[in-house]
Design an enzyme around this catalytic site. Structure first.
Site, short mmCIF file in Angstrom:
data_model
loop_
_atom_site.label_atom_id
_atom_site.label_comp_id
_atom_site.label_asym_id
_atom_site.label_seq_id
_atom_site.Cartn_x
_atom_site.Cartn_y
_atom_site.Cartn_z
N PRO A 143 9.05 -21.07 40.00
CA PRO A 143 9.44 -21.08 38.59
C PRO A 143 9.83 -19.71 38.03
O PRO A 143 9.16 -18.71 38.28
CB PRO A 143 8.20 -21.62 37.88
CG PRO A 143 7.08 -21.42 38.83
CD PRO A 143 7.68 -21.54 40.20
N ASN A 144 10.91 -19.74 37.29
CA ASN A 144 11.44 -18.59 36.54
C ASN A 144 12.10 -17.54 37.42
O ASN A 144 12.67 -16.58 36.88
CB ASN A 144 10.35 -17.95 35.67
CG ASN A 144 9.87 -18.88 34.58
OD1 ASN A 144 10.69 -19.50 33.90
ND2 ASN A 144 8.58 -19.01 34.42
N ARG A 164 15.93 -9.84 32.95
CA ARG A 164 14.95 -9.17 32.08
C ARG A 164 13.92 -8.47 32.97
O ARG A 164 13.80 -8.78 34.14
CB ARG A 164 14.20 -10.20 31.19
CG ARG A 164 15.01 -10.71 30.03
CD ARG A 164 14.12 -11.42 29.03
NE ARG A 164 13.52 -12.63 29.58
CZ ARG A 164 12.21 -12.88 29.63
NH1 ARG A 164 11.34 -12.00 29.16
NH2 ARG A 164 11.74 -13.99 30.14
N TYR A 194 10.50 -6.46 38.14
CA TYR A 194 11.01 -7.30 39.23
C TYR A 194 12.25 -6.74 39.93
O TYR A 194 12.73 -7.34 40.88
CB TYR A 194 11.33 -8.70 38.70
CG TYR A 194 10.14 -9.41 38.10
CD1 TYR A 194 9.05 -9.74 38.90
CD2 TYR A 194 10.09 -9.74 36.75
CE1 TYR A 194 7.94 -10.38 38.36
CE2 TYR A 194 9.00 -10.39 36.19
CZ TYR A 194 7.92 -10.71 37.01
OH TYR A 194 6.83 -11.33 36.48
N ASN A 207 7.81 -17.28 47.41
CA ASN A 207 7.41 -16.69 46.15
C ASN A 207 7.23 -17.85 45.18
O ASN A 207 8.20 -18.38 44.65
CB ASN A 207 8.45 -15.70 45.61
CG ASN A 207 7.98 -15.05 44.32
OD1 ASN A 207 6.95 -15.44 43.77
ND2 ASN A 207 8.74 -14.07 43.85
N ALA A 255 4.51 -18.16 39.08
CA ALA A 255 3.20 -18.33 38.44
C ALA A 255 2.36 -19.43 39.09
O ALA A 255 1.13 -19.43 38.95
CB ALA A 255 3.38 -18.61 36.95
N GLU A 272 3.59 -15.14 52.02
CA GLU A 272 3.63 -15.06 50.55
C GLU A 272 4.30 -13.75 50.16
O GLU A 272 3.96 -12.70 50.71
CB GLU A 272 2.20 -15.08 50.00
CG GLU A 272 2.13 -14.90 48.49
CD GLU A 272 0.71 -14.65 47.96
OE1 GLU A 272 -0.11 -14.07 48.71
OE2 GLU A 272 0.45 -15.01 46.81
N HIS A 283 5.94 -11.24 46.78
CA HIS A 283 6.17 -10.98 45.35
C HIS A 283 6.89 -9.64 45.20
O HIS A 283 6.44 -8.64 45.77
CB HIS A 283 4.84 -10.89 44.59
CG HIS A 283 4.02 -12.13 44.72
ND1 HIS A 283 4.28 -13.26 43.99
CD2 HIS A 283 2.95 -12.41 45.51
CE1 HIS A 283 3.40 -14.19 44.33
NE2 HIS A 283 2.59 -13.70 45.25
N ARG A 290 -1.50 -5.96 37.97
CA ARG A 290 -1.12 -6.53 36.68
C ARG A 290 -2.33 -7.23 36.03
O ARG A 290 -3.47 -6.88 36.34
CB ARG A 290 0.07 -7.47 36.89
CG ARG A 290 1.28 -6.75 37.52
CD ARG A 290 2.45 -7.66 37.76
NE ARG A 290 2.99 -8.17 36.50
CZ ARG A 290 3.91 -9.15 36.43
NH1 ARG A 290 4.36 -9.71 37.55
NH2 ARG A 290 4.35 -9.56 35.26
O1 CA2 Z 1 6.09 -10.78 41.37
C1 CA2 Z 1 6.34 -11.96 41.57
O2 CA2 Z 1 7.15 -12.32 42.39
C2 CA2 Z 1 5.70 -13.07 40.73
O3 CA2 Z 1 5.58 -14.21 41.58
C3 CA2 Z 1 6.66 -13.35 39.59
C4 CA2 Z 1 6.13 -14.42 38.63
C5 CA2 Z 1 4.73 -14.06 38.17
O4 CA2 Z 1 4.20 -15.11 37.37
C6 CA2 Z 1 3.79 -13.79 39.33
O5 CA2 Z 1 2.54 -13.40 38.82
C7 CA2 Z 1 4.32 -12.70 40.24
C8 CA2 Z 1 7.04 -14.52 37.41
C9 CA2 Z 1 8.47 -14.78 37.73
C10 CA2 Z 1 9.29 -14.60 36.48
O6 CA2 Z 1 10.40 -13.81 36.81
C11 CA2 Z 1 11.17 -13.35 35.79
C12 CA2 Z 1 12.15 -12.43 36.13
C13 CA2 Z 1 12.95 -11.90 35.17
C14 CA2 Z 1 12.81 -12.30 33.84
C15 CA2 Z 1 11.86 -13.22 33.51
C16 CA2 Z 1 11.03 -13.77 34.48
#
Ligand code: CA2
Length: 142
Positions: A10-11, A18, A23, A74, A77, A98, A100, A107
């Site tokens: 997701p996301n 952003r 990221y 990945n 969340a 896994e 990230h 964090r």
């Molecule tokens: O660091 C990672 O890959 C995460 O899996 C990213 C997830 C976060 O909930 C995990 O704790 C760690 C969030 C992905 C959201 O990605 C975005 C990227 C750009 C803008 C908004 C969201």
């Protein structure tokens, strides 16, 4: 040729739009293309998928059995919430790495627990988009 599924949750379709300081600045399409190219150099056939839906991720993990030699996952969340993903990883004989781009341990505390990591062969985190390339190198050992 070894075949690896790169699965994003997701996301992660928002990558590069952003929070580049967290990221990285590359979009998901750019990361996927880099993975295909890096996989080509390593002799790994790379398939990429992304879904915002937990059930769809479960279906793709199940379908990897007999199709792929490994999964680079990945789970976004869902990493921190999904016992269903944990069970799916345990339920197939395909090894999961896994990954990230951010380092969840540096964090918020709610990101410190990983149900995916508890079922995975190993975890790579904190290297931005390069985390995916490092996971491909690790996949050579699967
Ligand atoms: O660091 C990672 O890959 C995460 O899996 C990213 C997830 C976060 O909930 C995990 O704790 C760690 C969030 C992905 C959201 O990605 C975005 C990227 C750009 C803008 C908004 C969201």
């Amino acid at each position: 040729m070894k075949s690896v599924l790169i699965l994003n949750g997701p996301n992660l379709n928002l990558l590069g739009t952003r929070q580049p300081e967290v990221y990285g600045a590359e979009t998901l399409a750019m990361v996927e293309e880099s993975c295909r190219q890096h996989g080509g150099k390593l002799g790994i056939d790379v398939a990429c998928h992304q879904s915002n839906h937990e059930g769809a991720l479960l279906d793709m993990i199940h379908a990897a059995k007999g199709t792929h030699d490994g999964i680079i996952l990945n789970a976004g969340a869902y990493t921190h919430t999904s016992i269903a993903l944990h069970d799916a990883i345990k339920g197939i004989s395909v090894p999961v790495i896994e990954i990230h781009p951010s380092n969840p341990h540096a964090r918020e505390p709610f990101r410190h627990k990983s149900y995916v990591g508890m079922a995975a062969k190993g975890t790579i985190a904190g290297f931005g988009p390069m985390s995916y390339m490092l996971a491909l190198e690790a996949a050579l050992e699967l």
